[in-house]
Design an enzyme around this catalytic site. Structure first.
Site, PDB file in Angstrom:
ATOM      1  N   HIS A 147      -6.970   0.761   1.139  1.00  0.00           N
ATOM      2  CA  HIS A 147      -7.638   0.922  -0.155  1.00  0.00           C
ATOM      3  C   HIS A 147      -9.107   0.516  -0.128  1.00  0.00           C
ATOM      4  O   HIS A 147      -9.758   0.508  -1.170  1.00  0.00           O
ATOM      5  CB  HIS A 147      -6.900   0.110  -1.221  1.00  0.00           C
ATOM      6  CG  HIS A 147      -5.498   0.583  -1.455  1.00  0.00           C
ATOM      7  ND1 HIS A 147      -5.177   1.545  -2.388  1.00  0.00           N
ATOM      8  CD2 HIS A 147      -4.335   0.243  -0.852  1.00  0.00           C
ATOM      9  CE1 HIS A 147      -3.873   1.767  -2.353  1.00  0.00           C
ATOM     10  NE2 HIS A 147      -3.341   0.989  -1.434  1.00  0.00           N
ATOM     11  N   SER A 198      -3.088  -3.719  -2.737  1.00  0.00           N
ATOM     12  CA  SER A 198      -2.926  -2.471  -3.472  1.00  0.00           C
ATOM     13  C   SER A 198      -2.484  -2.636  -4.914  1.00  0.00           C
ATOM     14  O   SER A 198      -2.727  -1.752  -5.737  1.00  0.00           O
ATOM     15  CB  SER A 198      -1.934  -1.566  -2.739  1.00  0.00           C
ATOM     16  OG  SER A 198      -0.670  -2.202  -2.616  1.00  0.00           O
ATOM     17  N   LYS A 234      -5.898   8.458   0.749  1.00  0.00           N
ATOM     18  CA  LYS A 234      -6.540   7.846  -0.419  1.00  0.00           C
ATOM     19  C   LYS A 234      -7.992   8.339  -0.492  1.00  0.00           C
ATOM     20  O   LYS A 234      -8.219   9.469  -0.875  1.00  0.00           O
ATOM     21  CB  LYS A 234      -6.394   6.331  -0.336  1.00  0.00           C
ATOM     22  CG  LYS A 234      -4.908   5.929  -0.349  1.00  0.00           C
ATOM     23  CD  LYS A 234      -4.679   4.478  -0.163  1.00  0.00           C
ATOM     24  CE  LYS A 234      -3.181   4.151  -0.232  1.00  0.00           C
ATOM     25  NZ  LYS A 234      -2.402   4.714   0.898  1.00  0.00           N
TER      26      LYS A 234
END
Length: 386
Positions: free
Chosen positions: A207, A179, A239
């Site tokens: 991610h 990340s 996300k």
């Protein structure tokens, strides 16, 4: 006499002096490319809303419809009376999306990692983690009570040497996309080591989902690996999915085991059903609107070429996370403030989030950024960092 336990002034002052003090910034309005930050309007280059779904009308509409049908709160844990048909449908759709037998919803990604790792290994076992793993993965390994060992970032040779000396059952734990660096785990090598040593493999692709792979399937799809090669897959919904929460996907037996043993699942209130309904809408968009990933890749390539031309010190990342290494925490903080004065919001990432001496500006992109906005950011970065 005042109770000295509650005197935190010296610790807070020390953080301030070390340029490690963190301050919240108040945003008014939805996540977007341009954010209203207190009394200013800034171009947002620090969000993890990679596909721009957090304020998509379909996602918002599904949330509203879900609230009309289910109300605001779930009322209880999943194992009491909090597991709604919305939760169940989302779990089935996430399982199909990841190519696994079942998926299990958790209220946050932190809770998913804590719960899964501590359920899978314990005293007498061994857990091996990349040094740059997210804090939730590291904390999960520590909470488990197993013999906890970290290996150098992406160094599978060191991991192999540690596996040679493993005690009890062994679990390998890694981020899929790191990340703060934006690079990918050497997942094919990790899968081969797990098979060779009969170890478990847990990958948190927070991610990667939605961003990597032709269909947005994340780092596993990117490398063309199977469910058998990566048996325990964690994803977060806050996300690229645009909502909130997390899940673990895997075999039916794994999920049933976690339902029984993962304390962060058993002993917490289920996320609101309306969030599950919004996530179902986000998942459909993630799969059907491939232009979002294509736009994201175009922006990343454009930014990296422009940064190279300006001599900016980019880290090795092909993802939406594009960090510029600064080194000193004070300098990173000052650069972030100067960028804000120029109209850009770019976060300064400092220890302990990253190792000492590796403070950085963490630039992130969403599918809604334009090439012109990226060019404007590059100009501002060149001005600030030179």
């Amino acid at each position: 006499m005042p109770n000295r336990f509650y005197d935190f002034s010296a610790s807070l002052q020390q953080l301030e002096q070390q340029n490690l003090y963190r301050r919240r910034r108040v945003v008014d309005g939805p996540q977007a490319v341009a954010l209203q930050l207190e009394d200013r309007r800034l171009l947002n280059f620090c969000s993890n809303d990679y596909l721009g779904l957090a304020n998509h009308p379909d996602v918002v509409g599904a949330f509203k419809a879900g609230a009309d049908r289910y109300g605001c709160g779930s009322g209880a844990a999943h194992l009491i009376c909090g597991h709604s048909s919305a939760h169940h449908a989302l779990e089935e759709e996430l399982a199909a999306f990841t190519g696994r037998e079942r998926a299990l919803l958790f209220s946050t990604g932190y809770m998913a990692n804590l719960g899964a790792i501590s359920a899978l290994v314990g005293r007498g076992d061994s857990v091996f983690e990349d040094r740059l793993n997210h804090a939730s993965l590291l904390d999960g390994g520590l909470l488990a009570g197993a013999r906890f060992q970290r290996y150098r970032h992406a160094d599978t040779d060191e991991l192999r040497a540690k596996l040679d000396r493993a005690q009890g059952r062994a679990l390998i734990v890694s981020d899929g996309v790191f990340s703060m660096d934006g690079d990918l785990a050497p997942l094919p090598d990790l899968a081969r080591l797990a098979e060779a040593y009969q170890a478990g493999l847990l990958v948190d692709d927070a991610h990667g989902f939605g961003v990597l792979g032709r269909n947005g399937g994340g780092v596993v799809e990117h490398f063309g690996l199977s469910a058998e090669q990566v048996p325990i897959l964690v994803g977060t919904l806050g996300k690229a999915f645009g909502t909130f929460g997390a899940f673990v996907a895997g075999s039916a037996e794994l999920i049933e085991y976690l339902i029984q043993k993962a304390r962060t699942y058993v002993y917490t209130t289920a996320l609101p059903p309306a969030v599950a309904e919004a996530t179902r809408a986000g998942l459909r968009l993630l799969q059907t609107e491939s232009w979002r990933r294509e736009q994201l890749q175009a922006l990343i390539g454009h930014f990296r070429r422009g940064a190279e031309q300006q001599g900016l010190r980019l880290m090795d990342s092909a993802t939406a996370i594009q960090p510029l290494l600064v080194g000193d925490s004070g300098r990173a903080l000052a650069a972030s403030r100067e960028l804000a004065e120029l109209g850009f919001w770019v976060g300064a990432i400092r220890p302990p989030t990253v190792p000492a001496g590796s403070a950085r500006l963490r630039v992130t992109f969403t599918a809604h950024h334009s090439l012109q906005q990226v060019d404007a950011l590059l100009t501002a970065l060149g001005q600030v960092l030179r």
